[in-house]
Every structure is written in structure tokens, then in C-alpha cells.
Design a protein around this motif. Structure first.
Motif, short mmCIF file in Angstrom:
data_model
loop_
_atom_site.label_atom_id
_atom_site.label_comp_id
_atom_site.label_asym_id
_atom_site.label_seq_id
_atom_site.Cartn_x
_atom_site.Cartn_y
_atom_site.Cartn_z
N TYR A 1 0.84 -1.20 0.00
CA TYR A 1 0.00 0.00 0.00
C TYR A 1 0.87 1.26 0.00
CZ TYR A 1 -3.44 3.47 1.47
OH TYR A 1 -4.24 4.57 1.54
N ASP A 2 1.89 1.26 0.85
CA ASP A 2 2.79 2.42 0.91
C ASP A 2 3.50 2.65 -0.43
OD1 ASP A 2 2.10 2.83 3.55
OD2 ASP A 2 3.86 1.77 4.35
N ALA A 3 3.95 1.56 -1.04
CA ALA A 3 4.63 1.67 -2.33
C ALA A 3 3.68 2.18 -3.41
CB ALA A 3 5.22 0.32 -2.73
N ALA A 4 2.45 1.70 -3.39
CA ALA A 4 1.47 2.13 -4.40
C ALA A 4 1.11 3.60 -4.20
CB ALA A 4 0.22 1.25 -4.32
N LYS A 5 0.98 4.03 -2.96
CA LYS A 5 0.67 5.45 -2.68
C LYS A 5 1.85 6.34 -3.11
CE LYS A 5 -2.52 7.04 -0.80
NZ LYS A 5 -3.72 7.62 -1.40
N GLU A 6 3.05 5.86 -2.90
CA GLU A 6 4.24 6.60 -3.31
C GLU A 6 4.29 6.72 -4.84
OE1 GLU A 6 8.83 5.72 -2.71
OE2 GLU A 6 7.75 5.82 -0.78
N ARG A 7 3.99 5.64 -5.51
CA ARG A 7 3.94 5.65 -6.98
C ARG A 7 2.84 6.58 -7.47
NH1 ARG A 7 6.26 5.57 -11.71
NH2 ARG A 7 5.04 4.58 -13.32
N GLN A 8 1.70 6.59 -6.79
CA GLN A 8 0.61 7.49 -7.17
C GLN A 8 1.05 8.95 -7.05
OE1 GLN A 8 -2.78 7.74 -4.53
NE2 GLN A 8 -4.16 8.05 -6.28
N ALA A 9 1.76 9.28 -5.99
CA ALA A 9 2.24 10.65 -5.79
C ALA A 9 3.19 11.04 -6.92
CB ALA A 9 2.92 10.79 -4.44
N PHE A 10 4.06 10.10 -7.32
CA PHE A 10 5.00 10.37 -8.41
C PHE A 10 4.25 10.61 -9.72
CE2 PHE A 10 7.35 8.85 -12.09
CZ PHE A 10 8.44 9.70 -12.05
N VAL A 11 3.30 9.72 -10.04
CA VAL A 11 2.56 9.83 -11.30
C VAL A 11 1.77 11.13 -11.35
CG1 VAL A 11 0.65 8.83 -12.64
CG2 VAL A 11 2.47 7.35 -11.77
N GLU A 12 1.07 11.45 -10.27
CA GLU A 12 0.28 12.69 -10.23
C GLU A 12 1.18 13.92 -10.34
OE1 GLU A 12 -2.95 12.82 -10.60
OE2 GLU A 12 -3.09 10.64 -10.51
N GLY A 13 2.34 13.87 -9.68
CA GLY A 13 3.29 14.99 -9.77
C GLY A 13 3.81 15.17 -11.19
N ARG A 14 4.13 14.06 -11.84
CA ARG A 14 4.63 14.13 -13.21
C ARG A 14 3.55 14.64 -14.16
NH1 ARG A 14 8.66 15.58 -16.30
NH2 ARG A 14 8.62 14.50 -18.28
N ILE A 15 2.30 14.22 -13.94
CA ILE A 15 1.20 14.71 -14.77
C ILE A 15 1.10 16.23 -14.65
CG2 ILE A 15 -1.33 14.80 -14.96
CD1 ILE A 15 -1.32 11.76 -14.37
N LYS A 16 1.15 16.75 -13.43
CA LYS A 16 1.07 18.20 -13.22
C LYS A 16 2.25 18.91 -13.88
CE LYS A 16 -1.63 18.70 -9.00
NZ LYS A 16 -2.86 18.68 -9.72
N GLU A 17 3.45 18.32 -13.75
CA GLU A 17 4.65 18.92 -14.34
C GLU A 17 4.54 19.00 -15.86
OE1 GLU A 17 9.47 18.12 -14.53
OE2 GLU A 17 8.21 16.79 -13.33
N VAL A 18 4.14 17.90 -16.50
CA VAL A 18 4.02 17.86 -17.96
C VAL A 18 2.92 18.80 -18.43
CG1 VAL A 18 3.49 16.39 -19.95
CG2 VAL A 18 5.02 15.56 -18.16
N GLU A 19 1.78 18.80 -17.73
CA GLU A 19 0.70 19.72 -18.10
C GLU A 19 1.16 21.17 -18.01
OE1 GLU A 19 -3.36 17.23 -17.01
OE2 GLU A 19 -2.46 18.50 -15.46
N GLY A 20 1.92 21.49 -16.97
CA GLY A 20 2.45 22.84 -16.82
C GLY A 20 3.39 23.23 -17.94
N LYS A 21 4.26 22.31 -18.31
CA LYS A 21 5.21 22.59 -19.40
C LYS A 21 4.47 22.78 -20.72
CE LYS A 21 9.25 20.57 -17.34
NZ LYS A 21 10.32 19.63 -17.36
N LEU A 22 3.48 21.94 -20.97
CA LEU A 22 2.74 22.06 -22.22
C LEU A 22 1.91 23.34 -22.26
CD1 LEU A 22 1.63 18.37 -22.85
CD2 LEU A 22 3.22 19.73 -24.22
N SER A 23 1.36 23.74 -21.12
CA SER A 23 0.56 24.96 -21.11
C SER A 23 1.42 26.21 -21.28
CB SER A 23 -0.28 25.06 -19.83
OG SER A 23 0.55 25.27 -18.72
N ASN A 24 2.70 26.12 -20.91
CA ASN A 24 3.61 27.26 -21.06
C ASN A 24 4.58 27.08 -22.23
OD1 ASN A 24 2.84 28.93 -18.78
ND2 ASN A 24 3.57 27.24 -17.53
N ALA A 25 4.29 26.11 -23.08
CA ALA A 25 5.21 25.80 -24.18
C ALA A 25 5.19 26.88 -25.26
CB ALA A 25 4.84 24.46 -24.81
N GLN A 26 6.36 27.18 -25.72
CA GLN A 26 6.53 28.02 -26.90
C GLN A 26 7.08 27.07 -27.96
OE1 GLN A 26 9.24 31.28 -26.42
NE2 GLN A 26 8.97 31.98 -28.50
#
Length: 158
Positions: free
Chosen positions: A48-73
Motif C-alpha cells: 500500500y505504501d509503495a502504491a501510494k508513493e507511486r501514485q504521488a509520483f505519477v500525479e506529480g509528473r502529470i502536473k509537471e508535464v501539463e504545466g510545461k505544455l501549457s507554457n510551451a513556446q
């Protein structure tokens, strides 16, 4: 937030990563959390701890990629008209003045950089030394082993 320079290929690569994160990784993590919960006591449940940690990583990466794409030139190197100057997106043939080694690099955004594909980050020391120079110019790069000089042989926009 600052604009994130990307080539068309780099933007497509980020979009594909985002799609994979949302369509594959996120559902897999949710399933792993559900399975780990079925094991009972969550206080001592490593899965459970490992899965929650993986979830935090995936959600963080989604936010990071969305941010880069929204600010992309997004820059199409084929449409550049820089009068032969080395700029973001250009492909540059250079020669090491000491060894005579010939190398070709394309200057791209940080997320696109891949030395195996001869793509270097616009923020790398060599790219910063090349930007603004023309074919025939000498670029000096402060490398860990000391000052290196490269002659710019050709600048292309492809």
C-alpha cells in the motif's frame, strides 16, 4: 511561469507521455492501491505504501508535464529564418579544434535533450556558447577539463 521552448517533436513527445501517464500509469496505480487495501491492515502494508508513493509520483509528473505544455513556446526549426545564426532548434555541425572531431548537435529544450540522438539542451554550456554564432565562428566552451574551442562548420534549420 516562464515560457518553455520546445520543438514540434518535443511537444509531441510530452503529449504522448502525458497520455500514457493518464491512460496507463494512473489506472495501474489505482488498481495497485485497491489490491493492497484488500490485504487488510494499512499501517504495516508495504504494498500500500509503495502504491501510494507511486501514485504521488505519477500525479506529480502529470502536473509537471501539463504545466510545461501549457507554457510551451513551440518552435518549428524548418520555419526559422535566423540568417545563418545558431538559435534554438537549429542543427549545428562543429569541429573540435584540438582533436578535429566532427559532431552534429540540434539545440532543443531541456525535456528533449538526448545526447544519444545528438540533441543538446539550450541550457547546456556548449549550446550557450553556440547561440548567436555563425558558420566560421569559433565557440569557446568552459568544460570540466578546461577551455575547449569548436569551429562552427554549418548551421541548418531542419
Amino acid at each position: 511561469m516562464n515560457k518553455v521552448p520546445l520543438t514540434i517533436a518535443g511537444a509531441e513527445k510530452l503529449r504522448a507521455e502525458l497520455q500514457h501517464l493518464k491512460a496507463v500509469d494512473r489506472p495501474n496505480v489505482i488498481a495497485a492501491i485497491a489490491e493492497a487495501r484488500s490485504y487488510g491492515d494499512l499501517s504495516e502494508n508495504a504494498e500500500y505504501d509503495a502504491a501510494k508513493e507511486r501514485q504521488a509520483f505519477v500525479e506529480g509528473r502529470i502536473k509537471e508535464v501539463e504545466g510545461k505544455l501549457s507554457n510551451a513556446q513551440i518552435i518549428d526549426p524548418a520555419l526559422l529564418d535566423a540568417d545563418g545564426r545558431c538559435v534554438f532548434g537549429s542543427t549545428v555541425d562543429i569541429e573540435d579544434q584540438d582533436s578535429g572531431e566532427l559532431v552534429t548537435y540540434q539545440i532543443v529544450g531541456e525535456d528533449e535533450a538526448d545526447i544519444k540522438e545528438c540533441k543538446i539542451s539550450v541550457n547546456s554550456p556548449i549550446a550557450r556558447a553556440l547561440i548567436g554564432k555563425y558558420a566560421g565562428d569559433i565557440a569557446q566552451v568552459q568544460a570540466p577539463g578546461g577551455l575547449r574551442e569548436y569551429e562552427i562548420l554549418e548551421v541548418r534549420y531542419e
